[in-house]
Scaffold this active site. Structure first.
Site, PDB file in Angstrom:
ATOM      1  N   LYS A 132       0.833  -1.209   0.000  1.00  0.00           N
ATOM      2  CA  LYS A 132       0.000   0.000   0.000  1.00  0.00           C
ATOM      3  C   LYS A 132       0.863   1.253   0.000  1.00  0.00           C
ATOM      4  CE  LYS A 132      -3.353   2.561   2.793  1.00  0.00           C
ATOM      5  NZ  LYS A 132      -4.345   2.523   3.890  1.00  0.00           N
ATOM      6  N   HIS A 263     -10.231 -33.859 -31.262  1.00  0.00           N
ATOM      7  CA  HIS A 263     -11.047 -32.712 -30.858  1.00  0.00           C
ATOM      8  C   HIS A 263     -11.816 -33.005 -29.568  1.00  0.00           C
ATOM      9  CE1 HIS A 263      -9.820 -31.079 -34.609  1.00  0.00           C
ATOM     10  NE2 HIS A 263     -10.543 -31.898 -35.340  1.00  0.00           N
TER      11      HIS A 263
END
Length: 499
Positions: A132, A263
């Site tokens: 911070k 696939h």
């Protein structure tokens, strides 16, 4: 200047601390980090000397004190510095912290009490405070950044990047704890935190214009995610997806089995007494679709099995083990084939499916054939061989995309219809693929039959038995059609949609 060092990962910490001292820093530290510095003759003072308060509760409380957090959080302006001076607090200019090894601890299978003891409280608080206040405090969580911090004054961009890295460190740590505590409860979490860490960048995604990367979810491990690539080209996005699908299915079988996937759908699946034969049967189940496919086997690939793959172009082979002779043959004869040894599987309860802007979350479909109570609902009973083939086909159908219909005979798929928008279309595709091989086969469907059309099609193709969940409004009509046509039918009471 003052630096606070308290790390679980002590890689390079002694040399880093010594370099900081050489640059005029006073070092304060805690616990094992302090001991390591003292043993290395690096001057350092204990946090308890700064707070004038001893560590308590077995070390649970040591850095949660105004003398620490005031020193970290104070802006470097006249107002805050004057307030620090009024309270006798010295500013802390660098915070180097990484956290208790929570992930590593729970990976050992510890009980809840030990897991809770490895949840860091003070460390995240210091990191968040330092991040911070990054314009005035350098925050470090990664030993790879130590040299950057020693390179002189950091610009605002570099400080902000380190702050973001610190928040990523604490947020992923909290996500790991959230996931663990959610796993030991019986309910789906009202909030789910996904901790994703990049494992590798990929050349591209499903298509060349899509950037892509491979990520790990928390501390989970996967057979494909953690596979060892022994040979061949780097894995692609689609390779990972297909290999994961193939491995999930082949693990359904205890004896030697082979699964060919195209696939994400199985196109040839077979069981046999050895890997070579299982491969040959799976290949011959659909020689057209297996071209360019991904193959998984659940037993060691020896030289004979490897040589049997001559003449078929494959993208990936994944197995639990590959002999040295087989690997050498692949490297010489199929240099582009990606040969993988599957990694350990260790995954959580939940399955996540992405949506635009969100996720669907469900428990994994871990129900196996042996958990079912199949019920014969027709007058005709399946033969012993049909029972074996029904179980085999059901396992395949569980891993094929819905709607799916699987035809199988003697432990090999003879026709697969998957990903169809209509169940009858899936059945028609499976029957067409099977051709004459449909005679005497069995049929498996992952969901119930709303009409008797699939039964009539199957019977006309020579199917002898059908397994499906049951539970449709017209079940009686479907059963009647089976009795009329001489087809045995089994209800499992459990559907397995896979979208």
């Amino acid at each position: 200047m003052r630096a606070l060092l308290s790390v679980s990962d002590k890689t390079g910490i002694v040399d880093f601390a010594r370099a900081l001292v050489g640059r005029g820093y006073e070092i304060i530290s805690t616990g094992g980090t302090l001991n390591a510095l003292v043993e290395a003759d690096v001057p350092a003072i204990a946090v308890s000397d700064v707070t004038s308060f001893p560590e308590i509760l077995g070390g649970r409380v040591k850095t949660l004190h105004p003398n620490i957090h005031g020193g970290i959080l104070a802006r470097r302006d006249e107002e805050h510095l004057a307030e620090l001076a009024a309270h006798g607090i010295t500013a802390i200019d660098l915070v180097c912290v990484n956290l208790y090894p929570f992930r590593e601890t729970i990976a050992k299978g510890v009980d809840l009490a030990e897991a809770l003891e490895n949840i860091d409280i003070g460390g995240p608080a210091m990191l968040r405070a330092a991040a911070k206040n990054f314009p005035g405090v350098i925050v470090l969580v990664d030993p790879a950044d130590y040299n950057l911090a020693l390179g002189g004054d950091l610009n605002s961009h570099e400080r902000q990047r380190l702050a973001a890295k610190a928040y990523a460190h604490t947020s992923s740590y909290d996500a790991a704890i959230t996931t663990y505590l959610s796993e030991v409860t019986s309910d789906l979490p009202t909030r789910a935190a996904l901790e994703l860490s990049q494992v590798a960048e990929l050349r591209y995604g499903e298509n060349p214009h899509q950037p892509a990367a491979l990520y790990r979810l928390g501390s989970e491990r996967g057979p494909v995610l953690d596979a060892v690539v022994l040979a061949g080209k780097p894995m692609s996005f689609n390779n990972y997806a297909d290999a994961d699908a193939a491995w999930a299915l082949v693990r359904e079988f205890e004896g030697p089995a082979c699964v060919a996937v195209k696939h994400a759908n199985p196109c040839g699946v077979a069981i046999a007494h050895d890997v070579k034969t299982a491969w040959e049967r799976a290949r011959d189940a659909d020689t057209l679709s297996v071209f360019g496919g991904v193959v998984a086997v659940n037993a060691k690939v020896d030289l004979e099995a490897a040589q049997a793959m001559r003449g078929t172009f494959l993208e990936v082979l994944i197995a639990p083990e590959v002999s040295e002779e087989a690997l050498a043959w692949f490297q010489a004869k199929k240099p582009d084939l990606r040969v993988l040894v599957a990694g350990e599987a260790k995954s959580g309860r939940f399955d996540y499916r992405p949506l635009v802007g969100g996720f669907l979350v469900q428990e994994r479909d871990s129900r196996v054939w042996d958990d079912l109570c199949p019920e014969v609902v027709t007058e005709l009973q399946p033969t012993d061989q049909a029972w074996l083939d029904l179980a085999f086909a059901w396992r395949v159908g569980k891993h094929a995309r819905s709607n799916c219909v699987v035809l199988a005979r003697d432990g090999v798929t003879v026709g697969v219809g998957a990903g169809a928008v209509s169940r009858i279309w899936a059945a028609e595709r499976a029957v067409m693929n099977a051709g004459e091989r449909a005679e005497g086969s069995v049929l498996a469907s992952e969901a119930f039959f709303p009409f008797d059309d699939v039964v009539r099609l199957a019977a006309s193709a020579g199917v002898s038995a059908i397994v499906q969940p049951g539970g449709a409004k017209r079940d009686e009509e479907v059963i009647a059609a089976c009795d009329e046509l001489g087809v045995a039918m089994i209800f499992t009471g459990s559907r397995h949609f896979k979208h």
